[in-house]
Enzyme design. Sequence first.
Site, mmCIF file in Angstrom:
data_model
loop_
_atom_site.group_PDB
_atom_site.id
_atom_site.type_symbol
_atom_site.label_atom_id
_atom_site.label_comp_id
_atom_site.label_asym_id
_atom_site.label_seq_id
_atom_site.Cartn_x
_atom_site.Cartn_y
_atom_site.Cartn_z
ATOM 1 N N LYS A 79 0.983 -1.645 -0.159
ATOM 2 C CA LYS A 79 -0.283 -0.105 -0.135
ATOM 3 C C LYS A 79 0.991 1.100 0.058
ATOM 4 C CE LYS A 79 -4.203 1.968 2.818
ATOM 5 N NZ LYS A 79 -5.355 1.639 3.321
ATOM 6 N N SER A 154 -9.799 1.606 2.720
ATOM 7 C CA SER A 154 -9.222 2.580 1.455
ATOM 8 C C SER A 154 -8.489 1.677 1.128
ATOM 9 C CB SER A 154 -8.269 3.280 2.447
ATOM 10 O OG SER A 154 -7.621 2.605 3.319
ATOM 11 N N SER A 178 -10.319 -0.800 5.981
ATOM 12 C CA SER A 178 -9.777 -0.270 4.702
ATOM 13 C C SER A 178 -9.082 -1.403 4.808
ATOM 14 C CB SER A 178 -8.738 1.181 5.420
ATOM 15 O OG SER A 178 -9.675 1.808 5.285
#
Lengths: 483, 97
Positions: A79, A154, A178
């Site tokens: 990420k 997310s 997320s």
Amino acid sequence: MKINLKDLTILKAHEALKRGDFTAVELTQAYLDEIKKKNKDVNAYLEVFDVAIESAKAADKIIKSGKGGMLTGIPCGIKDNILIQGQIASAASNILQKYRAPYDATVTSRLKAEGVVFLGRTNMDEFAMGGSTENSAYGVTKNPLDLNRVAGGSSGGSAAAVAMDGALFALGSDTGGSIRQPASFCGVVGLKPTYGAVSRYGVMAMGSSLDQIGPIGKTVSDCEIVFNAIRGKDIKDGTTIDEQTYKYQISNIKYQSGDRKPTIGVPRHFLGGDGIDKSVMEAFEKSLVQFKEKGYEIKEVKLPNISYALMVYYIVMPAEVSSNMARYDGMRFGLHVDGKDGIEDYFKTRKAGLGREVIRRILLGTYVLSSGYYDAYYNRANAVRRMITNDFLKAFESVDLIATPTAPSPAFKIGEKTSDPLSMYLEDIFTVTANITGMPAISVPCGFAKKDGKDLPIGLQLTATHGAEETIFRAGKEFLGSE
Amino acid sequence: MITIKELEHLAVLSRIELAEEDKKSLIKEFDSILAYVDQLKKVKVSTAAEDRVGAVKNVSRRDLAEPISKEDRDRLMAEAPEMVGEFVAVKKIIEQD
């Protein structure tokens, strides 16, 4: 040779690498080819690293020498809010567009030590603020299973990367769901570990009392392998826990005393809302039947304050966001926009560099922390947070796991919720509790919903008490019937 | 519930310049979020506010300057938008008479 990425897991890839069925270079190339084919549509990766093949070569050497571990030569996505020294880490924000990480995050150095191959950095909602990856400054990540829909967020890029066979696993961060919600939307497995189980050194902070790093993978076992590689005390993160921290809670888990299966609690009183898609409840009920057939006991539990969890979250989280985001000042790193004096530099830089959702949360956090509102919002939220945690601790005296759906609906359409932040926030209704309580939770695929002729995955969430990831893995593996 | 003046004040506190056209919609969004979280006011709070999670305690490091390698230092400094010699350059904030 052609490698069948579809059926590949970390376990299988590790065995194949050890046997010499294929090399880490061939495996990495296979993933790079797949990314090249699919990423222009999905936008899971913001950048693919040129050095991936080089690190695969290094991994091959280790494997040949016989010193390879389970993760040596395994390709993964990271990420964009996790630092890898020398690589850009932008948190999908304009303010960090050119920020090059000066050091490795602890999770990065732990994976490097295992010989993992980093394929690239994955897309996300800006600074992890959002539930659909639509808040990325670099374009939305689309759901690989239906390109008209979001991948969730997310950590949408991480989940989509795994789902499109663009990585064997990926790391995400989870502040309110997320990791788990995008895993649910993309039909993969995602784990939010116990607060403090994984070091956050070198990860961009959002809500410091809520954030955790965790794996997204195709199977529960794969997530377990990655979790074991990245977990553990870290001197650079004072919130990390060790084996002793939750010894008492873990020793209290009932099923360990005998041979019986874990007991699963279901908070029925929290599942009746009309905001929950019918397909989700059907898949959820079916999952409970499956657990029953496997010998699990299903029991109703009462969590009297659980309906306040999301409200607590939307006070505590923006409060922490507003202080964490203060570091983006345009002076020490990141974007700088020149104003007429020092203070105007702040205003101009932050206006140009930060997206709307980030600004909204900073303002909201500033509001709930301001004098006159502090007691009514922030202090009250923290007190209710403690009450919710106590409810869960009490429930875990009689059950080993608590099950809910991961998200109230399958993946929604791109643009469907962008005009109404509150409806987007309601996406987190089932996931925030694990961040509020600090307890571990996993999302595993549990069925499909037919929407517009497409099969959209649905996720089941299992939560356990602090430090009890083991219980989650055991039940998750039995549920999916995997190794 | 929240006025345009209050919003502008929050923006000043947050060091963010708001575009004129965004203010109206921000107020609308603020109001809907605040109406939602305001339901917390109905909760009968039974336990004292406690601001820590789980078994984690606040940990402070020793108040000492830790040595840092030149490479690390250079990498950190390379991220500064503006430098003068070895220093991060910022605008002057104190006026001279």
